[in-house]
Design a protein around this motif. Sequence first.
Motif, PDB file in Angstrom:
ATOM      1  N   ALA A   1     140.847  81.064  38.769  1.00 18.57           N
ATOM      2  CA  ALA A   1     139.373  81.464  38.706  1.00 18.57           C
ATOM      3  C   ALA A   1     139.348  82.477  39.825  1.00 18.57           C
ATOM      4  O   ALA A   1     139.921  82.582  40.695  1.00 18.57           O
ATOM      5  CB  ALA A   1     138.569  80.245  38.699  1.00 18.57           C
ATOM      6  N   SER A   2     138.030  83.024  39.626  1.00 14.59           N
ATOM      7  CA  SER A   2     137.665  84.035  40.875  1.00 14.59           C
ATOM      8  C   SER A   2     136.984  83.475  41.852  1.00 14.59           C
ATOM      9  O   SER A   2     137.328  83.841  42.938  1.00 14.59           O
ATOM     10  CB  SER A   2     136.365  84.880  40.310  1.00 14.59           C
ATOM     11  N   LYS A   3     136.730  82.222  41.905  1.00 19.41           N
ATOM     12  CA  LYS A   3     135.905  81.349  42.858  1.00 19.41           C
ATOM     13  C   LYS A   3     136.348  80.046  42.615  1.00 19.41           C
ATOM     14  O   LYS A   3     135.986  79.472  41.448  1.00 19.41           O
ATOM     15  CB  LYS A   3     134.349  81.635  43.084  1.00 19.41           C
ATOM     16  N   ILE A   4     136.691  79.151  43.472  1.00 21.29           N
ATOM     17  CA  ILE A   4     137.220  77.579  43.086  1.00 21.29           C
ATOM     18  C   ILE A   4     136.515  76.739  44.236  1.00 21.29           C
ATOM     19  O   ILE A   4     136.551  76.983  45.415  1.00 21.29           O
ATOM     20  CB  ILE A   4     138.587  77.618  42.909  1.00 21.29           C
ATOM     21  N   SER A   5     136.172  75.727  43.643  1.00 26.11           N
ATOM     22  CA  SER A   5     135.452  74.598  44.736  1.00 26.11           C
ATOM     23  C   SER A   5     135.528  73.249  44.266  1.00 26.11           C
ATOM     24  O   SER A   5     135.749  73.174  42.949  1.00 26.11           O
ATOM     25  CB  SER A   5     133.903  75.231  45.008  1.00 26.11           C
ATOM     26  N   THR A   6     135.493  72.258  45.057  1.00 31.20           N
ATOM     27  CA  THR A   6     135.437  70.966  44.645  1.00 31.20           C
ATOM     28  C   THR A   6     134.026  70.435  44.656  1.00 31.20           C
ATOM     29  O   THR A   6     133.577  69.312  44.477  1.00 31.20           O
ATOM     30  CB  THR A   6     136.338  69.894  45.546  1.00 31.20           C
ATOM     31  N   ASN A   7     133.204  71.566  44.937  1.00 36.59           N
ATOM     32  CA  ASN A   7     131.551  71.199  45.050  1.00 36.59           C
ATOM     33  C   ASN A   7     130.794  71.508  43.711  1.00 36.59           C
ATOM     34  O   ASN A   7     130.952  72.622  43.514  1.00 36.59           O
ATOM     35  CB  ASN A   7     131.096  71.713  46.336  1.00 36.59           C
ATOM     36  N   PRO A   8     130.248  70.827  42.964  1.00 36.87           N
ATOM     37  CA  PRO A   8     129.687  71.190  41.639  1.00 36.87           C
ATOM     38  C   PRO A   8     128.597  72.158  41.845  1.00 36.87           C
ATOM     39  O   PRO A   8     128.380  72.882  40.856  1.00 36.87           O
ATOM     40  CB  PRO A   8     128.966  69.850  41.199  1.00 36.87           C
ATOM     41  N   SER A   9     128.089  72.452  42.925  1.00 39.07           N
ATOM     42  CA  SER A   9     127.103  73.422  43.233  1.00 39.07           C
ATOM     43  C   SER A   9     127.735  74.862  42.770  1.00 39.07           C
ATOM     44  O   SER A   9     127.056  75.892  42.704  1.00 39.07           O
ATOM     45  CB  SER A   9     126.373  73.281  44.776  1.00 39.07           C
ATOM     46  N   ILE A  10     129.065  74.933  42.778  1.00 44.32           N
ATOM     47  CA  ILE A  10     129.468  76.229  42.389  1.00 44.32           C
ATOM     48  C   ILE A  10     128.973  76.643  40.921  1.00 44.32           C
ATOM     49  O   ILE A  10     129.064  77.773  40.364  1.00 44.32           O
ATOM     50  CB  ILE A  10     131.061  76.114  42.488  1.00 44.32           C
ATOM     51  N   LEU A  11     128.695  75.617  40.144  1.00 43.89           N
ATOM     52  CA  LEU A  11     128.185  75.744  38.866  1.00 43.89           C
ATOM     53  C   LEU A  11     126.776  76.413  38.665  1.00 43.89           C
ATOM     54  O   LEU A  11     126.382  76.672  37.344  1.00 43.89           O
ATOM     55  CB  LEU A  11     128.378  74.423  38.008  1.00 43.89           C
ATOM     56  N   THR A  12     125.939  76.358  39.644  1.00 41.55           N
ATOM     57  CA  THR A  12     124.478  76.684  39.636  1.00 41.55           C
ATOM     58  C   THR A  12     124.092  78.057  39.115  1.00 41.55           C
ATOM     59  O   THR A  12     123.299  78.269  38.421  1.00 41.55           O
ATOM     60  CB  THR A  12     124.023  76.612  40.972  1.00 41.55           C
ATOM     61  N   ASP A  13     125.101  79.031  39.536  1.00 40.26           N
ATOM     62  CA  ASP A  13     125.051  80.486  38.671  1.00 40.26           C
ATOM     63  C   ASP A  13     125.537  80.643  37.594  1.00 40.26           C
ATOM     64  O   ASP A  13     125.131  81.734  36.844  1.00 40.26           O
ATOM     65  CB  ASP A  13     125.733  81.520  39.734  1.00 40.26           C
TER      66      ASP A  13
ATOM     67  N   LEU B   1     127.958  66.046  38.805  1.00 44.20           N
ATOM     68  CA  LEU B   1     128.338  66.987  37.764  1.00 44.20           C
ATOM     69  C   LEU B   1     127.027  67.287  36.972  1.00 44.20           C
ATOM     70  O   LEU B   1     126.553  68.544  36.886  1.00 44.20           O
ATOM     71  CB  LEU B   1     129.489  66.601  36.829  1.00 44.20           C
ATOM     72  N   LEU B   2     126.386  66.480  36.576  1.00 46.47           N
ATOM     73  CA  LEU B   2     125.369  66.653  35.583  1.00 46.47           C
ATOM     74  C   LEU B   2     123.969  67.190  36.190  1.00 46.47           C
ATOM     75  O   LEU B   2     123.524  68.488  35.777  1.00 46.47           O
ATOM     76  CB  LEU B   2     124.653  65.112  34.903  1.00 46.47           C
ATOM     77  N   ASN B   3     123.895  67.010  37.737  1.00 42.91           N
ATOM     78  CA  ASN B   3     122.888  67.378  38.394  1.00 42.91           C
ATOM     79  C   ASN B   3     122.972  68.862  38.582  1.00 42.91           C
ATOM     80  O   ASN B   3     122.142  69.563  39.068  1.00 42.91           O
ATOM     81  CB  ASN B   3     122.617  66.776  39.702  1.00 42.91           C
ATOM     82  N   CYS B   4     124.276  69.399  38.631  1.00 39.91           N
ATOM     83  CA  CYS B   4     124.669  70.756  38.984  1.00 39.91           C
ATOM     84  C   CYS B   4     124.698  71.791  37.584  1.00 39.91           C
ATOM     85  O   CYS B   4     124.863  72.711  37.800  1.00 39.91           O
ATOM     86  CB  CYS B   4     125.891  70.964  39.659  1.00 39.91           C
ATOM     87  N   LEU B   5     124.532  71.189  36.632  1.00 38.33           N
ATOM     88  CA  LEU B   5     124.330  72.108  35.001  1.00 38.33           C
ATOM     89  C   LEU B   5     123.188  72.529  34.935  1.00 38.33           C
ATOM     90  O   LEU B   5     122.309  71.807  34.570  1.00 38.33           O
ATOM     91  CB  LEU B   5     124.800  71.088  34.149  1.00 38.33           C
ATOM     92  N   PRO B   6     123.161  74.055  34.996  1.00 41.67           N
ATOM     93  CA  PRO B   6     121.703  74.540  34.913  1.00 41.67           C
ATOM     94  C   PRO B   6     121.064  74.213  33.377  1.00 41.67           C
ATOM     95  O   PRO B   6     121.753  74.342  32.509  1.00 41.67           O
ATOM     96  CB  PRO B   6     122.179  76.066  35.044  1.00 41.67           C
ATOM     97  N   GLN B   7     119.805  73.774  33.532  1.00 36.32           N
ATOM     98  CA  GLN B   7     119.193  73.575  32.178  1.00 36.32           C
ATOM     99  C   GLN B   7     119.297  74.819  31.438  1.00 36.32           C
ATOM    100  O   GLN B   7     119.358  74.486  30.066  1.00 36.32           O
ATOM    101  CB  GLN B   7     117.917  73.148  32.123  1.00 36.32           C
ATOM    102  N   LYS B   8     119.278  76.043  31.714  1.00 37.81           N
ATOM    103  CA  LYS B   8     119.440  77.209  30.994  1.00 37.81           C
ATOM    104  C   LYS B   8     120.756  77.641  30.418  1.00 37.81           C
ATOM    105  O   LYS B   8     120.952  78.321  29.518  1.00 37.81           O
ATOM    106  CB  LYS B   8     118.885  78.486  31.827  1.00 37.81           C
ATOM    107  N   ALA B   9     121.871  76.888  31.186  1.00 36.93           N
ATOM    108  CA  ALA B   9     123.260  77.293  30.737  1.00 36.93           C
ATOM    109  C   ALA B   9     123.558  76.827  29.408  1.00 36.93           C
ATOM    110  O   ALA B   9     123.151  75.756  28.932  1.00 36.93           O
ATOM    111  CB  ALA B   9     124.154  76.849  31.846  1.00 36.93           C
ATOM    112  N   VAL B  10     124.411  77.577  28.605  1.00 38.35           N
ATOM    113  CA  VAL B  10     125.293  76.863  27.556  1.00 38.35           C
ATOM    114  C   VAL B  10     126.289  75.943  27.862  1.00 38.35           C
ATOM    115  O   VAL B  10     127.143  76.490  28.897  1.00 38.35           O
ATOM    116  CB  VAL B  10     125.625  78.043  26.405  1.00 38.35           C
ATOM    117  N   ILE B  11     126.445  74.886  27.412  1.00 40.46           N
ATOM    118  CA  ILE B  11     127.515  74.019  27.924  1.00 40.46           C
ATOM    119  C   ILE B  11     128.375  73.592  26.671  1.00 40.46           C
ATOM    120  O   ILE B  11     127.930  73.227  25.689  1.00 40.46           O
ATOM    121  CB  ILE B  11     127.174  72.506  28.451  1.00 40.46           C
ATOM    122  N   THR B  12     129.574  73.721  26.754  1.00 36.63           N
ATOM    123  CA  THR B  12     130.542  73.416  25.677  1.00 36.63           C
ATOM    124  C   THR B  12     131.557  72.390  26.252  1.00 36.63           C
ATOM    125  O   THR B  12     131.915  72.475  27.704  1.00 36.63           O
ATOM    126  CB  THR B  12     131.088  74.524  24.892  1.00 36.63           C
ATOM    127  N   ASP B  13     132.313  71.946  25.534  1.00 33.38           N
ATOM    128  CA  ASP B  13     133.587  70.963  26.000  1.00 33.38           C
ATOM    129  C   ASP B  13     134.904  71.526  25.035  1.00 33.38           C
ATOM    130  O   ASP B  13     134.580  72.167  24.222  1.00 33.38           O
ATOM    131  CB  ASP B  13     133.179  69.558  25.935  1.00 33.38           C
TER     132      ASP B  13
END
Lengths: 288, 288
Positions: B53-65, B85-97
């Motif tokens: 990936a372009s940027k990799i972390s163990t911190n879920p805050s990496i998902l904020t953007d 994990l759930l706390n860092c998923l933006p409400q506006k983002a589209v999430i898929t599995d």
Amino acid sequence: MEQKEQPFGVIGVVGLGLIGGSLGLDLQSLGFKVHGLTHRKETAERAIELELASKISTNPSILTDCSLIILALPIKELLDPTKELLNCLPQKAVITDVGSVKEPILKIWKKLHPRFVASHPMAGTNKSGVESGRRNLFQNRTWVCTPDENTNQNALKLVKLFAEKLGSRWIQADARAHDEAVALISHLPVLISAALLKTVEGNKDQDLFPLLKELASSGFADTTRVGGGNPTLGAAMASSNTNAILKGIKNYQSIINDFEKLIKEENWPDLKEQLNQTKILREEFFSS
Amino acid sequence: MEQKEQPFGVIGVVGLGLIGGSLGLDLQSLGFKVHGLTHRKETAERAIELELASKISTNPSILTDCSLIILALPIKELLDPTKELLNCLPQKAVITDVGSVKEPILKIWKKLHPRFVASHPMAGTNKSGVESGRRNLFQNRTWVCTPDENTNQNALKLVKLFAEKLGSRWIQADARAHDEAVALISHLPVLISAALLKTVEGNKDQDLFPLLKELASSGFADTTRVGGGNPTLGAAMASSNTNAILKGIKNYQSIINDFEKLIKEENWPDLKEQLNQTKILREEFFSS
């Protein structure tokens, strides 16, 4: 002249299906003269068009000149060869077969010909018939022969040389051990793979069926490949190797029942451990 | 700037195993910015070396953007996601599995996120872990999504566009029908293939075992491929799709018993007819 330069002289191939046709193509490209015998006139005509042998006939007398003859026939015909064929096999020629069971074939043929060598190239595709011959089918495959104490040693050496010319890896085994082994690694897979296809076929008239077709991917394709193979060959395997196959089925059923029990009990750690063992075993079989 | 040109903005990938790592490689080569999240520090370090990936972390805050986030996690973690994990998923983002069962995942996630789209790329190998990511894994594979009446339509369109960018063929299905179908064409194959390996393993201490290894060829390799796969995934499939799998096993057992009966009765014509039907069925599934 030819026989001085080439240990095999003219090579006879009886039957020009997947195995026989592929043999004919490879042998010709190695520079050998190949005489092909086939039952039906239409097959002979098509085999001539496809150049599966140097000379092709429906008349067994085409074998008279041959010093090595490969019987690339279905198991059923190997177990019950015609008089016409037997009468045309020269006593001096080396005869070998390609049947996927060895004990019953060896039992019959050791009485029929003094220079018979029972053998089995572990090569196949899910194709059959005169159109299915192709180059390099035997390259890097195992070619197993199952001599007994009466097998002519010179004949055995010739067949070994022949298999190696085709690029195969030669091994020798006891005929009964061979049959038990192929029951487990070749014949049982056909049945369990076919049973998976039948399970899916049970939904043929259901709404689910189009989705099954949409979602089937490489895993299903691989697991069902041998179950979608030649039905005549599958039935012949079962009929000629019955006891070993029935033993395999019995053990297999008991393992499926164990898996079912673990799932019913929701015992996921033990199921995972079982799958871990199978993963390790498969790596032992196919390390690359 | 980026979001104007690219419909996905920054893409988040949670989990950098076979699926997540392969997504990361493909997405970067398509020009997308990818943020990868992984549990363990060692995995993150290796993933950075492998440029998954372009940027990799163990911190879920990496998902904020991120405006699109793919949860490439094991089924177990999809069914029980962490609070972090759930706390860092933006409400506006589209999430898929990418989970291989859909009904239980959809049931949980529709309550957890307003723009969740349940999906399942039909792509896999027998590899797993951070080393297994590879390019073009999704090319020409089916990517199935299982929306329900509450699924956000814009989110659904975005995931479709995303799957198609990766070269997948997009289809939609009902979640329960999906799970029944994969039980038959994906989960049951794992179990029957593993059972074949266990049957062979029963001979591990016998004289026959070296010969089994010698004679095992492409048919055995293909039939056992999925049974030698990831044990954790296999157990998770069974635990999350239990009823459909048990139904499949029951039907399968009955067909194996039928085959056994035909062989015991030496009813070769009927066995051949069964194998003929499975040959036809397989051709219907894999015509090419």
